[in-house]
Design an enzyme around this catalytic site. Structure first.
Site, PDB file in Angstrom:
ATOM      1  CB  SER A 150      -1.025   0.330   1.364  1.00  0.00           C
ATOM      2  OG  SER A 150      -2.307  -1.398   1.199  1.00  0.00           O
ATOM      3  CB  SER A 332      -0.151   5.036   1.459  1.00  0.00           C
ATOM      4  OG  SER A 332      -1.218   6.048   1.638  1.00  0.00           O
ATOM      5  CE1 TYR A 333      -2.566   2.156  -6.440  1.00  0.00           C
ATOM      6  CE2 TYR A 333      -4.323   1.140  -5.303  1.00  0.00           C
ATOM      7  CZ  TYR A 333      -3.642   1.563  -6.309  1.00  0.00           C
ATOM      8  OH  TYR A 333      -3.917   1.151  -7.332  1.00  0.00           O
ATOM      9  N   PRO A 334      -3.078   5.856  -3.927  1.00  0.00           N
ATOM     10  CG  PRO A 334      -2.922   7.383  -5.236  1.00  0.00           C
ATOM     11  CD  PRO A 334      -2.067   6.107  -3.833  1.00  0.00           C
TER      12      PRO A 334
END
Length: 671
Positions: A150, A332-334
């Site tokens: 992530s 982190s992963y958006p």
């Protein structure tokens, strides 16, 4: 020595991941397609020495399209597209991605997939597998692994490498179903509409009259608000403005309990009663300690809303920046629906990354000393942790827009582990004559998280002077004001995002795309305040759908389809059954739409000019008509009479082909 071939979704991501996994001891070279680099290093895989090759794709490797003849707009009836054969084609033919993957993956013992961890990423996983599996040493999916991560941080990446899983075929198939549904439905409606209207009207301000199962309901929300504005009828009402003087010299505005009155004679009566009173008597003072709760963790939809309403950035631009910040390791992963941190999330370690900030570093240090607060419980969608800053940054290294977004994400995260804001709210109740009035003020007790999210802070001007129960105070102003009720405003992007999320139109990843599409296709315009004002074309299209079949523009159909697609992703529904059912519904609606297009055409006739009088060049449909006419074998002899004969031929062609008046035919031909 075993060879491990690893593939990420973007070249920049592959470089970042390889750098972490190789402990910065990799060598890099350009791939033969010119777009992707290959990073090589040695290490261990499953306890054995291994040679690693890490490269990437550039998004989707393949795309779905119709086979040859079905891409000819003029020779295929659009209704055939609901059953026409399809084929997977290279998404970017100039990149030669399948060949590139085969060349680099040839002879590999293992394939490790580092695609983005969402449904689209799962779909790309299987596109990579289709290219690489046939050239691997062991042609078996048992040697294929999926990394789940992530954030691009050393701890997260190495944890993913040590806990490899398998790609999720059900999620990949749900994307295949959505792609096929959108292709068939979108192309059928778009081709029919474009050919029908571009052949008749010359000032549509759009080269493509498109329809999309998500795009059109998105536009529908905007037009629905426009219609409410247009149909709004203002009403006159009156309010009484009153100010009370406090002995310390401050005049305080007090709110009338009735707020507004729509009858002038009645309000005049109240005005006389109030003016006849000697003073304002305080009959009650109530004090309550109140709190503003610190925010829940940040997900994609909330990030998009805030970026539009507070930062002035479009959803599409916001996602582009967020993805770049992610691949560079700043956040982190958006793309996530989750607003709840998992139990094992390292909140303290993540917070420590912000201690060197010149803006909030001292606040973070104090927070760490005092101890962080437990984040509010939110929604766990089971996809990714909330959007979180993963390392410190400055405006000079990110650039203006990227810094604005990063700054908000960092402040929001810090606020989620900060104390609540606490304040004392005082409400004073006045009686003037027989009428009741109130005023409310706030005194800050503890700023809590608003020390970092300052735009939500309690300010000094919210404080009231002390009023005493039972005391009388002078009335310094009593004034009658005439007002009119006002229409709602155009939808903001932020409000539209909320509606799309509520009604299940699109996903956290696709919502920005749908909003961007209706802007680019000239169905809406962005006006001041990032509001969406529909154009004439957008309004006519929605009203046309409503006239023929309102389901085509209501969110209910797409929402139902999304629910079925989610069941495919969960392995609870059959791919072919869901797809065939949805396509049959849209096919029947398409046929009904075609048979009743005159209903929409009546609206176009009122709003747009005929092609012949627009002064614009001929449409593609008209041009094709001319080609078809002059190609008729029995008309070829006319060409021998020269230019005059050809002009007469074309005029005759328009007359026969379109049943246009001869004067209009002549006008079009001499433009």
């Amino acid at each position: 020595m075993k060879t491990v071939f690893m593939v990420a979704e973007k070249p920049s991501l592959a470089a970042s991941l390889a750098k972490i996994l190789s402990n910065n001891s990799m060598t890099s070279r350009k791939g033969y397609n010119g777009a992707c680099s290959v990073h090589e290093y040695r290490g261990k895989f499953q306890g054995e020495p291994a040679y690693f090759k890490f490269t990437s794709v550039c998004g989707h490797v393949m795309t779905l399209d119709f086979t040859g003849k079905y891409n000819n707009w003029d020779k295929v009836d659009p209704v055939e597209l609901f059953i026409a054969p399809t084929v997977k084609k290279e998404a970017s033919p100039n990149l030669h991605m399948p060949d590139f993957l085969k060349k680099e993956g040839k002879g590999s013992d293992y394939l490790v997939l580092w695609l983005d961890c969402d449904k689209e990423g799962e779909n790309i996983c299987f596109e990579v597998i289709d290219a690489v599996l046939p050239v691997m040493k062991r042609n078996s999916d048992k040697n294929i692994y999926r990394a789940h991560f992530s954030a691009i941080t050393e701890s997260d990446v190495k944890r993913a490498m040590n806990n490899l899983g398998t790609p999720n075929e059900n999620e990949a198939m749900s994307v295949d179903a959505r792609q096929e549904l959108d292709l068939r439905v979108g192309c059928a409606f778009t081709r029919f509409q474009t050919k029908f209207f571009q052949g008749k009207y010359g000032n549509l301000d759009s080269t493509l009259v498109s329809y999309g199962p998500c795009q059109s309901p998105t536009l529908g929300f905007c037009v629905e608000r426009h219609d409410k504005i247009q149909s709004f009828k203002p009403e006159t009402y009156w309010i009484i403005n009153v100010q009370v003087a406090h002995p310390d010299g401050k005049n305080v505005h007090v709110d009338w309990e009735r707020y507004r009155v729509f009858d002038k004679e009645v309000v005049q009566m109240f005005l006389s009663m109030i003016k006849s009173a000697d003073s304002a008597r305080v009959y009650d003072v109530i004090k309550k300690e109140k709190t503003k709760s610190h925010p829940q963790a940040l997900n994609t939809v909330e990030m998009l809303r805030i970026a539009s309403s507070a930062l002035g950035m479009s959803p599409h631009h916001t996602m582009q920046i967020a993805e770049r910040l992610y691949t560079q390791g700043y956040i982190s992963y958006p793309r996530t629906e989750t607003t709840h941190y998992p139990a094992n999330f390292d909140l303290v370690g993540t917070l420590r990354q912000q201690t060197n900030s010149s803006q909030w570093g001292s606040y973070v240090k104090d927070l760490l000393k005092q101890g962080i607060q437990k984040p509010r419980k939110g929604h766990d969608a089971g996809d990714h942790p909330p959007i979180t800053p993963m390392k410190g940054a400055s405006e000079s290294e990110l650039g203006h827009d990227a810094w604005k977004l990063y700054e908000y994400i960092a402040q929001h995260f810090i606020a989620t582990v900060s104390p609540d804001c606490r304040y004392m709210q005082t409400t004073v109740y006045f009686e003037i004559g027989q009428e009741k009035f109130t005023c409310t003020g706030n005194i800050l007790s503890d700023p809590g998280y608003t020390a970092i999210m300052t735009w939500q802070a309690i300010t000094d001007d919210e404080e009231l002077p002390p009023f005493v129960k039972g005391e009388n105070y002078n009335v310094t102003e009593v004034r009658l004001a005439e007002r009119q009720t006002g229409p709602p405003d155009y939808l903001t992007e932020s409000e539209l995002i909320t509606l799309m999320e509520k009604h299940g139109i699109g996903t956290d990843a696709s919502i920005p795309v749908h909003i961007n599409n209706i802007c680019e296709r000239n169905y809406v315009q962005i006006i001041s305040g990032r509001k969406l004002k529909p154009t004439t074309l957008g309004i006519v299209l929605v009203h046309g759908y409503q006239k023929i079949d309102a389901d085509l523009v209501l969110p209910t159909m797409r929402s139902a389809v999304e629910q079925q697609l989610s069941l495919i992703a969960l392995g609870k529904a059959c791919f072919s059954v869901v797809l065939e059912h949805a396509l049959e519904i849209f096919r029947l609606k398409f046929k009904y739409f075609v048979n009743n297009i005159s209903g929409m055409d009546e609206l176009f006739e009122v709003s747009f000019s005929p092609l012949a009088s627009s002064g614009k060049p001929m449409s593609r449909l008209v041009a094709q008509a001319i080609i078809d006419i002059v190609s008729l074998p029995w008309l070829k002899p006319i060409f021998t009479v020269g230019l005059c004969g050809q002009i007469i031929l074309v005029i005759l062609g328009f007359f026969l082909y379109f049943h246009m008046p001869l004067d209009a035919c002549i006008f079009v031909c001499v433009m």
